[in-house]
Scaffold this active site. Sequence first.
Site, PDB file in Angstrom:
ATOM      1  N   CYS A  83     -17.048   9.591   7.593  1.00  0.00           N
ATOM      2  CA  CYS A  83     -16.929  11.041   7.797  1.00  0.00           C
ATOM      3  C   CYS A  83     -18.294  11.725   7.915  1.00  0.00           C
ATOM      4  O   CYS A  83     -18.437  12.710   8.644  1.00  0.00           O
ATOM      5  CB  CYS A  83     -16.123  11.664   6.660  1.00  0.00           C
ATOM      6  SG  CYS A  83     -14.390  11.143   6.650  1.00  0.00           S
ATOM      7  N   GLN A 103      10.029  -7.009 -16.413  1.00  0.00           N
ATOM      8  CA  GLN A 103      10.948  -7.130 -15.281  1.00  0.00           C
ATOM      9  C   GLN A 103      12.286  -6.501 -15.673  1.00  0.00           C
ATOM     10  O   GLN A 103      12.443  -5.995 -16.770  1.00  0.00           O
ATOM     11  CB  GLN A 103      11.102  -8.600 -14.877  1.00  0.00           C
ATOM     12  CG  GLN A 103       9.870  -9.235 -14.263  1.00  0.00           C
ATOM     13  CD  GLN A 103       9.558  -8.721 -12.855  1.00  0.00           C
ATOM     14  OE1 GLN A 103      10.322  -7.957 -12.255  1.00  0.00           O
ATOM     15  NE2 GLN A 103       8.417  -9.146 -12.326  1.00  0.00           N
ATOM     16  N   CYS A 144     -17.784   9.996   2.606  1.00  0.00           N
ATOM     17  CA  CYS A 144     -17.936   8.575   2.956  1.00  0.00           C
ATOM     18  C   CYS A 144     -18.736   8.444   4.259  1.00  0.00           C
ATOM     19  O   CYS A 144     -18.826   9.405   5.031  1.00  0.00           O
ATOM     20  CB  CYS A 144     -16.567   7.909   3.082  1.00  0.00           C
ATOM     21  SG  CYS A 144     -15.806   8.120   4.712  1.00  0.00           S
ATOM     22  N   ASP A 197      -3.758 -11.851  -9.968  1.00  0.00           N
ATOM     23  CA  ASP A 197      -2.307 -11.963 -10.137  1.00  0.00           C
ATOM     24  C   ASP A 197      -1.957 -13.431 -10.382  1.00  0.00           C
ATOM     25  O   ASP A 197      -2.810 -14.303 -10.268  1.00  0.00           O
ATOM     26  CB  ASP A 197      -1.574 -11.385  -8.921  1.00  0.00           C
ATOM     27  CG  ASP A 197      -1.912 -12.090  -7.621  1.00  0.00           C
ATOM     28  OD1 ASP A 197      -2.491 -13.188  -7.673  1.00  0.00           O
ATOM     29  OD2 ASP A 197      -1.601 -11.544  -6.546  1.00  0.00           O
ATOM     30  N   SER A 198      -0.720 -13.691 -10.731  1.00  0.00           N
ATOM     31  CA  SER A 198      -0.352 -15.041 -11.191  1.00  0.00           C
ATOM     32  C   SER A 198       0.033 -15.984 -10.061  1.00  0.00           C
ATOM     33  O   SER A 198       0.181 -17.181 -10.281  1.00  0.00           O
ATOM     34  CB  SER A 198       0.822 -14.940 -12.159  1.00  0.00           C
ATOM     35  OG  SER A 198       1.985 -14.537 -11.452  1.00  0.00           O
ATOM     36  N   GLY A 199       0.233 -15.460  -8.870  1.00  0.00           N
ATOM     37  CA  GLY A 199       0.739 -16.265  -7.764  1.00  0.00           C
ATOM     38  C   GLY A 199       2.243 -16.196  -7.612  1.00  0.00           C
ATOM     39  O   GLY A 199       2.794 -16.604  -6.595  1.00  0.00           O
ATOM     40  N   ASP A 214       5.395 -15.030 -13.446  1.00  0.00           N
ATOM     41  CA  ASP A 214       6.746 -14.470 -13.553  1.00  0.00           C
ATOM     42  C   ASP A 214       7.514 -14.701 -12.260  1.00  0.00           C
ATOM     43  O   ASP A 214       6.972 -15.174 -11.272  1.00  0.00           O
ATOM     44  CB  ASP A 214       6.692 -12.969 -13.880  1.00  0.00           C
ATOM     45  CG  ASP A 214       6.104 -12.143 -12.744  1.00  0.00           C
ATOM     46  OD1 ASP A 214       5.324 -12.699 -11.938  1.00  0.00           O
ATOM     47  OD2 ASP A 214       6.400 -10.942 -12.662  1.00  0.00           O
ATOM     48  N   ASP A 263      -2.676  -1.360  -7.850  1.00  0.00           N
ATOM     49  CA  ASP A 263      -3.376  -2.059  -6.766  1.00  0.00           C
ATOM     50  C   ASP A 263      -2.512  -1.982  -5.526  1.00  0.00           C
ATOM     51  O   ASP A 263      -1.293  -1.870  -5.615  1.00  0.00           O
ATOM     52  CB  ASP A 263      -3.602  -3.534  -7.122  1.00  0.00           C
ATOM     53  CG  ASP A 263      -2.316  -4.342  -6.989  1.00  0.00           C
ATOM     54  OD1 ASP A 263      -2.131  -5.008  -5.950  1.00  0.00           O
ATOM     55  OD2 ASP A 263      -1.467  -4.284  -7.907  1.00  0.00           O
ATOM     56  N   HIS A 304     -13.542   4.478   4.424  1.00  0.00           N
ATOM     57  CA  HIS A 304     -13.024   5.835   4.207  1.00  0.00           C
ATOM     58  C   HIS A 304     -11.784   5.815   3.312  1.00  0.00           C
ATOM     59  O   HIS A 304     -11.684   6.603   2.362  1.00  0.00           O
ATOM     60  CB  HIS A 304     -12.671   6.507   5.535  1.00  0.00           C
ATOM     61  CG  HIS A 304     -11.842   7.738   5.340  1.00  0.00           C
ATOM     62  ND1 HIS A 304     -12.375   8.948   4.959  1.00  0.00           N
ATOM     63  CD2 HIS A 304     -10.488   7.916   5.370  1.00  0.00           C
ATOM     64  CE1 HIS A 304     -11.390   9.829   4.800  1.00  0.00           C
ATOM     65  NE2 HIS A 304     -10.251   9.224   5.033  1.00  0.00           N
ATOM     66  N   GLY A 311       8.158  -5.916 -10.376  1.00  0.00           N
ATOM     67  CA  GLY A 311       9.450  -5.863  -9.710  1.00  0.00           C
ATOM     68  C   GLY A 311       9.798  -4.528  -9.095  1.00  0.00           C
ATOM     69  O   GLY A 311      10.962  -4.271  -8.788  1.00  0.00           O
ATOM     70  N   CYS A 351     -15.031  15.035   3.197  1.00  0.00           N
ATOM     71  CA  CYS A 351     -15.242  13.684   2.676  1.00  0.00           C
ATOM     72  C   CYS A 351     -16.708  13.283   2.825  1.00  0.00           C
ATOM     73  O   CYS A 351     -17.342  13.585   3.837  1.00  0.00           O
ATOM     74  CB  CYS A 351     -14.335  12.702   3.421  1.00  0.00           C
ATOM     75  SG  CYS A 351     -14.515  10.985   2.873  1.00  0.00           S
TER      76      CYS A 351
END
Length: 376
Positions: A310, A190, A307, A93-95, A147, A267, A336, A217, A305
Amino acid sequence: MTARFTFDLTATDGMARTGVIHTPRGDIRTPAFMPVGTAATVKAMMPESVAATGADILLGNTYHLMLRPTAERIARLGGLHRFMNWDKPILTDSGGFQVMSLADLRKLTEAGVTFKSHIDGSKHVLSPERSMEIQKLLGSDIVMCFDECPALPADRDRIAESMRLSMRWAQRSRDAFGDRPGHALFGIQQGGLERDFREESAKALTRIGFDGYAVGGLAVGEGQAAMFGCLDFATDMLPRDKPRYLMGVGKPDDIVGAVKRGIDMMDCVLPSRSGRTGQGFTRHGVVNIKNARHADDPRPLDEACTCPACRNYSRAYLHHVFRAQEMISGMLLTWHNLHYFQQIMGEMRDAIAQNRFAAWESGFHAMRAEGDIAPL
């Protein structure tokens, strides 16, 4: 392995899409969920374990890495991939979002943002040009424009002013990024929840031209109904032949709703943060492992599951290690949760390819509505 950044859209079902983003460091299957590695680590996870959950790409955080250990140090040590032992793609990301959340520690001008570090109070300047420089030093595969993101709710004048500043910064980001074959630059739409501002933003970004486009946004306090209402029109304003990324989302039902509305990438810190606070996401909803009902329960968190948490451990054990504040608690629950999020993405990719997304979605919601298995 490709030497360029390209996107192949392979199937659609309604607005939902599935495809592949090709990068020099490997393919990203879409829709894709990106685990968040804020400070060059997905908390409580080894990089090999993150890959084992099915993640094709990680997110790194420009703001945190520029402050500690610094982008210059990471560059000297061979770049972010080598530094954190992750050989697949990384998006940074841009910060901008982190800086904007430091409202009382920052000063915003046309040039950029001056802010004080939350770590030691030292003064820093972040601009479109500096953000591009930092992300180049990190060596990220997908770079985000710098941005400004206003918190919602905000009045129309504030949203318009912020969006137009972000579009000017998008042009400066594009200019500073330059020509970097194999690396991609994404623009960020945006405009709050306002249809006309979202359209103005999308047109400005498309004129500049980017390798992918983010919807920014949202997920900043407006609520799910408002977010979905915005995505109903905002996503389709962006070029169809480029990846579309919804930033900072989210819960499983947020993710499904976003994919339904044409989003390709997401994300969120939720799977890892929730894992560290004793929450496990399952097909039946959220399980709070701290609750006393699990203390004598020999059953797994989710019997379907695969994983390690589990397969190999009981609810009783997970309850015990959380209560005892053992590190393995956060490790197992994070694994998990990330596994479950990647499982959802894989099921959605299959459902879209087979033109049965609506049926899959109704089954997903029906199972979650049943709630957790009954106590013993």
